[in-house]
Design a protein around this motif. Structure first.
Motif, PDB file in Angstrom:
ATOM      1  N   PRO A  14       0.731  -1.071   0.009  1.00 26.63           N
ATOM      2  CA  PRO A  14      -0.173  -0.065  -0.080  1.00 26.63           C
ATOM      3  C   PRO A  14       0.889   1.328   0.100  1.00 26.63           C
ATOM      4  CG  PRO A  14      -0.647  -1.682   1.672  1.00 26.63           C
ATOM      5  CD  PRO A  14       0.621  -2.107   1.090  1.00 26.63           C
ATOM      6  N   GLU A  15       0.180   2.389  -0.694  1.00 24.91           N
ATOM      7  CA  GLU A  15       1.099   3.681  -0.696  1.00 24.91           C
ATOM      8  C   GLU A  15       1.447   4.228   0.590  1.00 24.91           C
ATOM      9  OE1 GLU A  15       3.209   6.862  -2.359  1.00 24.91           O
ATOM     10  OE2 GLU A  15       2.393   4.929  -3.434  1.00 24.91           O
ATOM     11  N   ASN A  16       0.549   4.019   1.679  1.00 25.40           N
ATOM     12  CA  ASN A  16       0.990   4.691   2.911  1.00 25.40           C
ATOM     13  C   ASN A  16       1.884   4.010   3.518  1.00 25.40           C
ATOM     14  OD1 ASN A  16      -0.817   2.401   3.183  1.00 25.40           O
ATOM     15  ND2 ASN A  16      -1.851   3.167   4.934  1.00 25.40           N
ATOM     16  N   ASP A  17       2.065   2.474   3.333  1.00 24.53           N
ATOM     17  CA  ASP A  17       2.898   1.933   3.857  1.00 24.53           C
ATOM     18  C   ASP A  17       4.294   2.111   3.430  1.00 24.53           C
ATOM     19  OD1 ASP A  17       4.316  -0.007   5.723  1.00 24.53           O
ATOM     20  OD2 ASP A  17       3.557  -1.874   4.487  1.00 24.53           O
ATOM     21  N   VAL A  18       4.229   2.339   2.106  1.00 24.06           N
ATOM     22  CA  VAL A  18       5.585   2.694   0.981  1.00 24.06           C
ATOM     23  C   VAL A  18       6.144   4.102   1.743  1.00 24.06           C
ATOM     24  CG1 VAL A  18       6.498   3.559  -0.961  1.00 24.06           C
ATOM     25  CG2 VAL A  18       5.049   1.468  -1.031  1.00 24.06           C
ATOM     26  N   GLN A  19       5.123   5.004   2.095  1.00 25.76           N
ATOM     27  CA  GLN A  19       5.773   6.495   2.598  1.00 25.76           C
ATOM     28  C   GLN A  19       6.262   6.332   3.966  1.00 25.76           C
ATOM     29  OE1 GLN A  19       2.229   9.011   2.194  1.00 25.76           O
ATOM     30  NE2 GLN A  19       2.456   9.035  -0.038  1.00 25.76           N
ATOM     31  N   ARG A  20       5.516   5.381   4.718  1.00 24.37           N
ATOM     32  CA  ARG A  20       5.904   5.183   6.028  1.00 24.37           C
ATOM     33  C   ARG A  20       7.383   4.673   6.142  1.00 24.37           C
ATOM     34  NH1 ARG A  20       6.229   0.981   9.519  1.00 24.37           N
ATOM     35  NH2 ARG A  20       5.321  -0.437   7.876  1.00 24.37           N
ATOM     36  N   ARG A  21       7.724   3.613   5.585  1.00 26.63           N
ATOM     37  CA  ARG A  21       8.974   3.041   5.117  1.00 26.63           C
ATOM     38  C   ARG A  21       9.986   3.952   4.645  1.00 26.63           C
ATOM     39  NH1 ARG A  21       8.814  -3.156   5.097  1.00 26.63           N
ATOM     40  NH2 ARG A  21       6.659  -3.483   5.960  1.00 26.63           N
ATOM     41  N   CYS A  22       9.811   4.604   3.774  1.00 26.68           N
ATOM     42  CA  CYS A  22      10.696   5.594   3.214  1.00 26.68           C
ATOM     43  C   CYS A  22      10.946   6.848   4.271  1.00 26.68           C
ATOM     44  CB  CYS A  22      10.167   6.168   1.800  1.00 26.68           C
ATOM     45  SG  CYS A  22      10.240   5.148   0.473  1.00 26.68           S
ATOM     46  N   SER A  23       9.583   7.080   5.228  1.00 28.89           N
ATOM     47  CA  SER A  23      10.221   8.218   6.001  1.00 28.89           C
ATOM     48  C   SER A  23      10.924   7.692   7.164  1.00 28.89           C
ATOM     49  CB  SER A  23       8.861   8.785   6.502  1.00 28.89           C
ATOM     50  OG  SER A  23       7.915   9.406   5.630  1.00 28.89           O
ATOM     51  N   LYS A  24      10.890   6.448   7.452  1.00 28.75           N
ATOM     52  CA  LYS A  24      11.794   5.767   8.481  1.00 28.75           C
ATOM     53  C   LYS A  24      13.095   5.846   7.960  1.00 28.75           C
ATOM     54  CE  LYS A  24      12.200   3.779  12.221  1.00 28.75           C
ATOM     55  NZ  LYS A  24      12.266   4.601  13.717  1.00 28.75           N
ATOM     56  N   MET A  25      13.346   5.251   6.632  1.00 31.54           N
ATOM     57  CA  MET A  25      14.717   5.192   6.232  1.00 31.54           C
ATOM     58  C   MET A  25      15.341   6.602   6.242  1.00 31.54           C
ATOM     59  SD  MET A  25      16.074   4.544   2.163  1.00 31.54           S
ATOM     60  CE  MET A  25      15.267   2.611   2.290  1.00 31.54           C
ATOM     61  N   PHE A  26      14.644   7.815   5.821  1.00 34.89           N
ATOM     62  CA  PHE A  26      15.320   9.000   5.717  1.00 34.89           C
ATOM     63  C   PHE A  26      15.461   9.442   7.246  1.00 34.89           C
ATOM     64  CE2 PHE A  26      14.744  13.623   5.851  1.00 34.89           C
ATOM     65  CZ  PHE A  26      15.889  13.880   5.046  1.00 34.89           C
ATOM     66  N   GLU A  27      14.759   9.119   8.380  1.00 36.36           N
ATOM     67  CA  GLU A  27      14.969   9.391   9.858  1.00 36.36           C
ATOM     68  C   GLU A  27      16.317   8.944  10.199  1.00 36.36           C
ATOM     69  OE1 GLU A  27      13.051   8.708  13.901  1.00 36.36           O
ATOM     70  OE2 GLU A  27      11.599   8.574  12.279  1.00 36.36           O
ATOM     71  N   MET A  28      16.331   7.406   9.725  1.00 32.03           N
ATOM     72  CA  MET A  28      17.694   6.985  10.247  1.00 32.03           C
ATOM     73  C   MET A  28      19.094   7.260   9.579  1.00 32.03           C
ATOM     74  SD  MET A  28      15.910   2.726   9.936  1.00 32.03           S
ATOM     75  CE  MET A  28      17.529   1.924  10.469  1.00 32.03           C
TER      76      MET A  28
END
Length: 271
Positions: A14-28
């Motif tokens: 799902p698109e919202n899951d993609v955005q969540r994971r990408c945001s987490k990657m950027f945060e890390m």
């Protein structure tokens, strides 16, 4: 240097899951950048025009063209890698030729050896500047910095070797690997007085509430490295270059110091 984060998206996510994971990657990644604050070595993070992590899906051929265009733009712009189209520091060619020659037989070398080999053409400061440049373009790895004599004294010639050295330590089943390595090393030294005993402090802490946290002493780390043939070979090669020195730090001591510096090892007293 620069980091181009790319998220590989599986089919049906799902698109919202993609955005969540990408945001987490950027945060890390942002948290990782804090290690570079103040030392002038902070790499650039490459994102898309909307400041988002680039995403790809190989089965649908999604995002591939964007990554290709991004890589070409990086090469053409000259703003990400400042060394492009600029003169290299004095002595860089000589340092490059020497490190390429010795990396055929060595994984790690002391700065003193490079300076000695290039003393006819370069000063100590010129050699250090050249090594920093070669490290920034990925030819070698040099972590030298003011105030840290250990990190400043060593040059890593093989990135793959360092990754393999880290893989000896960063394991899911560290406790089992330690037990296997200790058994192996004690069998190898059955006719000598050297013994690889478990630290009593480590044993007590591992039996406590935080037993799921990987714990090892500096001697345990050294034992894990010594149990690997490629690490013993690298240590022998390093010793050959330093056979006339009685004060040079060991290869294993440098690796421990490096891992502590970058927060991979978190020391809490002598074990």
């Amino acid at each position: 240097s620069a980091i181009l984060p790319v998220a590989c998206i599986p089919d049906g996510m799902p698109e919202n899951d993609v955005q969540r994971r990408c945001s987490k990657m950027f945060e890390m990644l942002e948290n990782h950048m804090k290690w570079y604050e103040g030392n002038g070595l902070m790499p650039n993070i490459i994102l898309d025009d909307s400041r988002n992590v680039l995403c790809v899906n190989f089965s649908q051929d999604f995002g591939i063209k964007q990554i290709q265009e991004t890589i070409v733009a990086i090469a053409d712009s000259g703003t990400v890698f400042e060394h492009i189209d600029t003169p290299v520091p004095p002595g860089t060619v000589e340092a490059l030729q020497y490190t390429r020659r010795v990396k055929k037989d060595h994984k790690l070398i002391r700065l003193d050896h490079i300076v000695g080999e290039l003393s006819d053409s370069s000063t100590m400061d010129q050699v250090v500047v050249a090594l920093r440049f070669l490290s920034s373009v990925g030819e070698i790895m040099y972590f030298g910095m003011e105030g840290d004599d250990i990190l400043s004294s060593f040059v890593i010639l093989s990135r793959q070797w360092l990754v393999s050295a880290l893989s000896c330590i960063l394991r899911n089943e560290l406790k089992r690997e330690l037990a296997d390595a200790r058994r192996f090393m004690n069998m190898q030294c059955i006719y000598s007085e050297e013994q690889f005993k478990e630290s009593e402090v480590i044993r007590a802490l591992s039996a406590g509430a935080a037993s799921n946290v990987p714990l090892l002493s500096d001697e345990d780390a050294k034992m894990l490295w010594q149990s690997m043939s490629f690490m013993r070979e690298a240590a022998d090669q390093y010793s050959q270059l330093n056979e006339n020195s009685t004060s040079a730090p060991t290869m294993f001591y440098f690796l421990e110091h490096l891992l502590v510096h970058f927060g991979i090892f978190l020391p809490f007293g002598n074990l």
